[in-house]
Design a protein around this motif. Structure first.
Motif: not given
Length: 420
Positions: A190-219
């Motif tokens: 699975n190269r595309l992975v849908v990630v749950d988020a219901i609060e801004d802090e969830d988005l911050m955590t996801i953002g930190e997890a993908v800091a070194d990713h060449a490509l990020v997609t989202g709202g």
């Protein structure tokens, strides 16, 4: 440039640019790929690819990504609407897979969540406030009806590769847990992975997890975490953009038929004159850009609104009569031409409702880049650009159909003029 972003419509681009600017990044918004080298920390390329044929969307997105990479950006962000506007054929999945090939990204997160506007992802299902996406009114969208709230399943219609998911429980375990789960998903194909988020802090955590990713997609909500990554590493200048106040005649143009837009139009009409546009009248010749421009001029002192906003039943009737694409083109051409006519005759403030309408207006005005100003409502900033031979500033607000408070239009005109 540190972050290079591609948005699939113009309101989404300004939404994203607003988020990055609030995150401390010196941000510029471009209408299509720019030319030569630019000086900014985040560059957002606005495209109009949400509802074009898949091949065109991929081609335009790849051109934008190549230009951004030429600017030296460290990360590419593909921004789509927080209601995941797309058809079963695309365009989100095909564009994401093409960008993966270009950037060499092995696994990429998919997260349209934007809690500030009521968009939340839970168990891979997208909610709009307290309703599933498919019960929120988006199922009646004239171009991209969203009839399935399961983002994982919707993406599988559009893509060739596997689509995985990461639950909120894993997100709440922290960025390390997300990174570990992404590796597992990649192992499973699975190269595309849908990630749950219901609060801004969830988005911050996801953002930190993908800091070194060449490509990020989202709202645009996910971009909060990306901006914080660059700030954490001391890469931001901290110098805010100089955005001029724009005064002069103002007008509202609304082509969105969302429930939010219907309420906003009704609210504006309580205190301002309005002109309703019927596509059939344009075809018959009883309504034209010249007629509408004269009407706006006669009501210029009262911040008038020109709108084609109506109920889903009326939209369906119009589409049956003229065809979905043709009816949309009639209105987009009308609003784009009207905006140019008004700007040429001295209108300095233009507030636009609807993503497709916003794209038509910006393209008709021939704007190349815009500076990001104050936030009007979550996801919608003031935009200022130079216009015409005189290069006088013109102020805009480009609102996605579902965004904004009921009094958004009046508030936007005030904010462009520098009033709080």
């Amino acid at each position: 440039m540190l972050l290079g972003a591609i948005a699939d419509d113009f309101t989404g681009a300004s939404d994203l640019a607003n988020t990055l600017a609030r995150g401390g990044m010196a941000t510029m918004q471009f209408v299509g790929p720019g030319r030569g080298k630019v000086n900014c920390e985040a560059g957002v390329v606005a495209l109009k690819t949400r509802s074009v044929p898949v091949e065109d969307a991929v081609l335009q997105s790849m051109d934008a990504a190549r230009w951004l990479l030429d600017q030296g950006c460290e990360q590419i962000f593909f921004k789509y609407c927080s209601t995941f506007d797309s058809t079963r054929e695309g365009n989100i999945g095909p564009v994401a897979e093409a960008l993966q090939r270009l950037t060499g990204a092995d696994v990429t997160v998919v997260c349209p969540a934007f809690p500030a506007t009521g968009r939340r992802v839970f168990m891979s299902h997208l909610f709009v406030k307290d309703k599933l996406l498919s019960e929120s009114g988006m199922e009646n969208h004239p171009l991209t009806p969203m009839t399935d709230p399961d983002i994982r399943r919707w993406l599988r219609y559009q893509t060739r590769g596997g689509v995985g998911s990461i639950t909120l429980d894993t997100v709440r375990e922290g960025s390390g847990a997300i990174r570990s789960r992404l590796r597992d998903e990649l192992t499973d194909g699975n190269r595309l992975v849908v990630v749950d988020a219901i609060e801004d802090e969830d988005l911050m955590t996801i953002g930190e997890a993908v800091a070194d990713h060449a490509l990020v997609t989202g709202g645009s909500g996910l971009a909060q975490g990306l901006a914080r990554n660059f700030a954490r590493h001391g890469k931001l200048s901290g110098i805010p953009a100089d955005v001029p106040v724009v005064t002069g005649p103002g007008v509202v143009l609304c082509g969105s038929c969302s429930l939010a837009s219907q309420n906003q139009v009704a609210c504006h009409l309580q205190n301002h004159p309005g002109l309703s546009i019927d596509p059939a009248a344009i075809v018959r010749g009883t309504m034209s850009v010249e007629i509408a421009a004269r009407w706006v001029a006669s009501n210029a002192a009262d911040n008038p609104i020109v709108y084609s906003t109506t109920s889903p039943d009326v939209v369906s009737f119009v589409q049956q009569r003229f065809g979905r694409e043709e009816s949309a083109k009639i209105l987009e051409d009308f609003f784009g031409s009207l905006a140019k006519r008004l700007a040429d005759s001295g209108t300095r403030q233009i507030v636009v409702g609807g993503g497709e309408t916003s794209g038509a207006v910006v393209e008709a005005l021939g704007l190349k880049h815009m500076t990001i100003g104050a936030e009007i409502d979550p996801g919608v900033p003031v935009l200022v650009s130079e216009y015409g031979r005189s290069m006088r500033p013109i102020g805009l607000a480009l609102k996605s159909g579902n965004f904004g408070s009921p009094d958004f239009f009046a508030k936007a005109l005030d904010r462009i003029a520098g009033h709080e």
